[in-house]
Design an enzyme around this catalytic site. Sequence first.
Site, PDB file in Angstrom:
ATOM      1  N   ASP A 311     -73.567  41.977 -50.703  1.00  0.00           N
ATOM      2  CA  ASP A 311     -73.892  43.083 -51.591  1.00  0.00           C
ATOM      3  C   ASP A 311     -73.311  42.782 -52.981  1.00  0.00           C
ATOM      4  OD1 ASP A 311     -71.443  43.255 -50.197  1.00  0.00           O
ATOM      5  OD2 ASP A 311     -71.420  45.440 -50.250  1.00  0.00           O
ATOM      6  N   GLU A 495     -60.984  36.425 -54.145  1.00  0.00           N
ATOM      7  CA  GLU A 495     -62.056  36.810 -53.237  1.00  0.00           C
ATOM      8  C   GLU A 495     -63.229  35.847 -53.326  1.00  0.00           C
ATOM      9  OE1 GLU A 495     -64.977  40.701 -52.589  1.00  0.00           O
ATOM     10  OE2 GLU A 495     -64.054  40.290 -54.530  1.00  0.00           O
TER      11      GLU A 495
END
Length: 534
Positions: A311, A495
């Site tokens: 996403d 991340e």
Amino acid sequence: MIRSTKKPLIAGLMALLFFSCTPEKEQATSSASGFYKPWESLGPLFHEVQMAGIYPDSKTFVDCVPKRPPAEILSDYLELREEEVFDLEAFVKANFDAPEVPSNTAYESESEFALHLEEHWDYLTRSSEANDAFSTLIGLPEDYVVPGGRFREIYYWDSYFTMIGLGASGRIDLVEAMVDNFAFLIDSVGFIPNGNRTYYLGRSQPPYFASMVNLLMQLTEEEKGLDYLTAVQREYDFWMEGAEKLSEDQPAINRVVRLTDGTVLNRYWDFLDFPRPESHREDVELAEHLQDAEKPVLYRNLRAGAESGWDYSTRWFEQKDDFGSIRTVDILPVDLNCLMFAMENTLANLYELAGNDIKATGYQVRAEDRKEAIQRVFWNGQVNAFTDYVWTSGELEDQVTMAGAYPLYFLTATPEQARLQAAAQEQHLLQPGGLVTTMLESGQQWDFPNGWAPLQWIGVKGLEHYGHKALADGIKNRWLSINKKVYENTGKMMEKYNVADTTLLAGGGEYPTQDGFGWTNGVVLGFLAEDVAY
């Protein structure tokens, strides 16, 4: 069975046992009792706070804890907002406790890189707690590892890659605790949510639970898997719910789709079709130009995209330059169906281990049928790679993405398909810092130029499975190099990374780059452990 719990469980969690994944009950999660859901309890206050951007990150407000019953807060708000001078931000801060923002420990010495990853597990570990009556956090019976940064809860598919690193670190007890937590969620909620928050109860994430069980079996003993046989079966039933009702007139129900030739495959879905509470403002603004009847369709596709874990990405867009053209539910993802194959194969192995030859044979047949379908439906001879299939139009997507690496990781590709897929990845996706996720630069975080730890693992190990060791080693070394370089410069693990320009970090998406970071740490430790075969 999961091992006995030693800490208090969630008050009211069993209220969700009535949940049924049928079309006529799609809204069941929105009315389930026993949970705090600020978008319901706070009504207009929730909407106004999110649209006003009181917190730059929409996720912050849904993670806030009311200082008193939400009904009282809402009543006061409805009265006070009519006053000539009303400070919404001051009202929110007076009535809600904001989530703590952890200060991530930074290290300076290059020699401390591996040590930092080993020690950082304790920093990312959260103790199980009973659920606060006015918190969106769903308590779990055992300790668990969070990704870090804004991600203050457990996340489903993140955890598999985190567990790889925990296993390499010898933290087998924590691997087992996390598998137990997911088994608990399956038993209590009926499936594994995106994360242990009430706003994630409409969707799951890429189904890695069977792979987690296999990992735990490798770290302990084969018979350990039998403790989770029932949980794996229940998760499979969740993902296949409605398959027996599919027909030519009704080719799609929930997460299953029937093709014209009778082949049944899986897609991503969400039971709910309103704005994601944790991204309320972003979703509302994206849909503002649509007619009211069109908005639920967009919201469902956004939610299904969130279930995918990607996403967001142009992978899901009909027009690659238009986020509003997202059509996740129209797509059969190749990676999801490889995960479903792995689940069927795991069930066959567990039933064989349990001495149930009939069920073992049945699931082996299902696995072989899906393997054949993956080779047939998802192979794109035009680009010589596995790509997603748009079931509503009967066409293959033409963009090479890292989703195409999954058939190699789960051994569902033929040797020739694997050879061509490896060449496509090298030609289209290999960058100085590792494998980029897609070929297109869109500003979305799962597109060029970003690379993500889980897809490096899938890519490298998939190539190794088919004997392409030189390419696999090159990718692994590039990824480790950029991880170490950023760590040396910042003292942190990220991340995601910009793998095209290794002088930068990364960007794109709905929130800033996060540090921590569970799955990045896990993959690095897995790569550094020479004896890690899974």
